[in-house]
Write a protein that holds these residues in place. Sequence first.
Motif, short mmCIF file in Angstrom:
data_model
loop_
_atom_site.label_atom_id
_atom_site.label_comp_id
_atom_site.label_asym_id
_atom_site.label_seq_id
_atom_site.Cartn_x
_atom_site.Cartn_y
_atom_site.Cartn_z
N VAL A 148 -3.73 20.31 26.93
CA VAL A 148 -4.81 20.11 27.90
C VAL A 148 -5.18 21.43 28.58
O VAL A 148 -6.02 21.44 29.47
CB VAL A 148 -4.41 19.08 28.98
N PHE A 149 -4.57 22.52 28.14
CA PHE A 149 -4.80 23.80 28.79
C PHE A 149 -5.73 24.67 27.95
O PHE A 149 -5.63 24.73 26.72
CB PHE A 149 -3.48 24.55 29.01
N THR A 150 -6.63 25.35 28.65
CA THR A 150 -7.47 26.37 28.05
C THR A 150 -7.10 27.72 28.65
O THR A 150 -6.35 27.79 29.62
CB THR A 150 -8.96 26.09 28.30
N GLY A 151 -7.60 28.79 28.05
CA GLY A 151 -7.24 30.12 28.55
C GLY A 151 -5.83 30.52 28.19
O GLY A 151 -5.18 31.27 28.93
N LEU A 152 -5.33 30.04 27.05
CA LEU A 152 -3.97 30.38 26.63
C LEU A 152 -3.82 31.88 26.38
O LEU A 152 -2.73 32.43 26.57
CB LEU A 152 -3.61 29.62 25.35
N ASP A 153 -4.90 32.54 25.98
CA ASP A 153 -4.83 33.97 25.68
C ASP A 153 -4.41 34.78 26.90
O ASP A 153 -3.80 35.86 26.76
CB ASP A 153 -6.20 34.47 25.19
N ASN A 255 -0.09 30.45 20.95
CA ASN A 255 -0.30 31.26 22.15
C ASN A 255 -1.77 31.58 22.40
O ASN A 255 -2.09 32.30 23.34
CB ASN A 255 0.47 32.58 22.04
N TYR A 256 -2.65 31.03 21.55
CA TYR A 256 -4.07 31.35 21.66
C TYR A 256 -4.91 30.08 21.55
O TYR A 256 -4.54 29.14 20.83
CB TYR A 256 -4.48 32.35 20.56
N ASP A 257 -6.02 30.07 22.26
CA ASP A 257 -6.92 28.93 22.19
C ASP A 257 -7.41 28.69 20.77
O ASP A 257 -7.64 27.55 20.36
CB ASP A 257 -8.14 29.16 23.11
N ALA A 258 -7.56 29.76 20.00
CA ALA A 258 -8.05 29.65 18.63
C ALA A 258 -6.93 29.35 17.64
O ALA A 258 -7.17 29.39 16.43
CB ALA A 258 -8.77 30.94 18.22
N TYR A 348 -1.20 23.17 13.81
CA TYR A 348 -1.90 24.45 13.84
C TYR A 348 -3.25 24.30 13.12
O TYR A 348 -3.45 23.41 12.30
CB TYR A 348 -1.11 25.52 13.08
N ALA A 349 -4.15 25.25 13.42
CA ALA A 349 -5.43 25.29 12.71
C ALA A 349 -5.79 26.74 12.45
O ALA A 349 -5.66 27.58 13.34
CB ALA A 349 -6.53 24.61 13.51
N PRO A 473 -9.90 20.38 15.72
CA PRO A 473 -9.18 21.66 15.61
C PRO A 473 -9.75 22.77 16.48
O PRO A 473 -9.03 23.72 16.80
CB PRO A 473 -9.32 21.99 14.12
N SER A 474 -11.00 22.67 16.87
CA SER A 474 -11.60 23.70 17.71
C SER A 474 -11.66 23.28 19.18
O SER A 474 -12.20 24.01 20.01
CB SER A 474 -13.02 24.03 17.22
#
Length: 513
Positions: A148-153, A255-258, A348-349, A473-474
Amino acid sequence: MVCGAVLLCNCVMGVTLIYLDSLPPLHQTLRMLDFRPAGYVIGMLVVALGAAMLLPMIVDIVTQSGHAGAFAVSAFITCISGAVIALACANAAEGGLTIQQTFFLTTGVWLVLPFFGSLPFIFGATEARFVDAFFEAMSGLTTTGGTVFTGLDTMPKGLLFWRGLMQWFGGIGVVVMAMVFLPMLRVGGMQIFRTEGFDTFGKILPRAAEIARNISSIYITLTLTCMVAYAMAGQSFFDAMVHAMTTIATGGFANYDASFINLGAATEYIAATFMILAALPFVRYVQFMGGSVTPLFKDSQIRAFAMTLLVVVVMLTLWRFTFVTQSGEFAFRKALFNGVSILTGTGYASDDYMLWGGFPITIFFLIGLIGGCAGSTTCSIKIFRFQLLFASIRAQIQRIHNPSGIFQPRYERRPVSEDVISSVMAFFMLFMVSLAVLSIALGMTGLDAVTSISGAAAALANIGPGLGAEIGPSGNFAGLNDGAKWLLSAGMLVGRLELMAVYVMFTATFWKG
């Protein structure tokens, strides 16, 4: 809301209210059932979880993220709470566990630990609401992988490490549960893997400790090897460490949003390899390390999993090469990575496969309901249940052709008892009913059909991403309403414990003692 979702499933199954009239008075029930032995184990595990919070605190101090205090407070609360629970139950900790206590322990661990695991998200940089923090912790410890978190970068490394560490702990917990608890509890046909000499519940905790010791070295070795491979492929030491933990746990927290989209071809091949290794039965690795190589190559689960994976990758590769891209290697790599990720429930994607077309989307939905091998860190229905299902269908067809003959389903050339077959059939039926009920419940919160159905499947099968623009996935689960998040959290718990281990606690018979 979590309990309400589980109760709703049981009402549909018609098992919760049947025996209510025959329940003994409450004071008699409390005398018959003593959950303190299970409470003692849960308390000790809570203490261990609190101690583990010191590791991300150290990471936060080293990286100077400024949020070490959140882990210190969380660790203090968790350790004190766990110690109080353990001390309150310590006088009943001697001896073995009854079947009721074992069910209570199995469900209680996966319900209590996410509660305390959510504290760093509440006190830390995310300052998450409880519903979001609990969802993330449940997703981590059940190795589901939905976030549920964004901004993982840009998230503090301590919190990223905590997400990975929870999945890593959850992965090894899943293996122990699948090798010890579920076979003893006869859940979903898992009794077919029950080991001779450990048929009594009194031996279940020593057995769990023995298996945990045996698989720990394998689990750690796979993790370290994966980490080194990731580092050699160009990932930083921190990324390699966290991604290795979530890969071997088949959890999928990145570790990344992508996710893995921008991490390179070598990383994709490495991840696919270790996801496959983590999807195999860990008992075969233990036997392999002991010098017995044959079981690893003769295991029918492994052969069926390999064949399923081969068919999936070939179909996806041909589709991508024909309709999406003309690069053969690129098509193969994307098909391999994403196919393995969804089949093993990692999540993963490395590409937005929602853009591949209708056929691949259907394939991804279906393979997510298959899963890997029993006794691995993977999730979902599992390969062996499909093998038993097909064996049962074959035997039934043979009986139709030859009514006077005697035909019995066989697994690895051995006859399968009717008890195992009925357990597997019940599991399939219960899984489908649970999927339908959870999908309807999610739809009632306002979600569209694709999000509701794929979200229910992603939670019950512990896959991670669903389908559609929002949870595909996105995307992620951040935009869902609170009701949907609680329902999905309940689905993750129920799916991770293979349904019946949770549902049985909502029957009157269970509470009779």
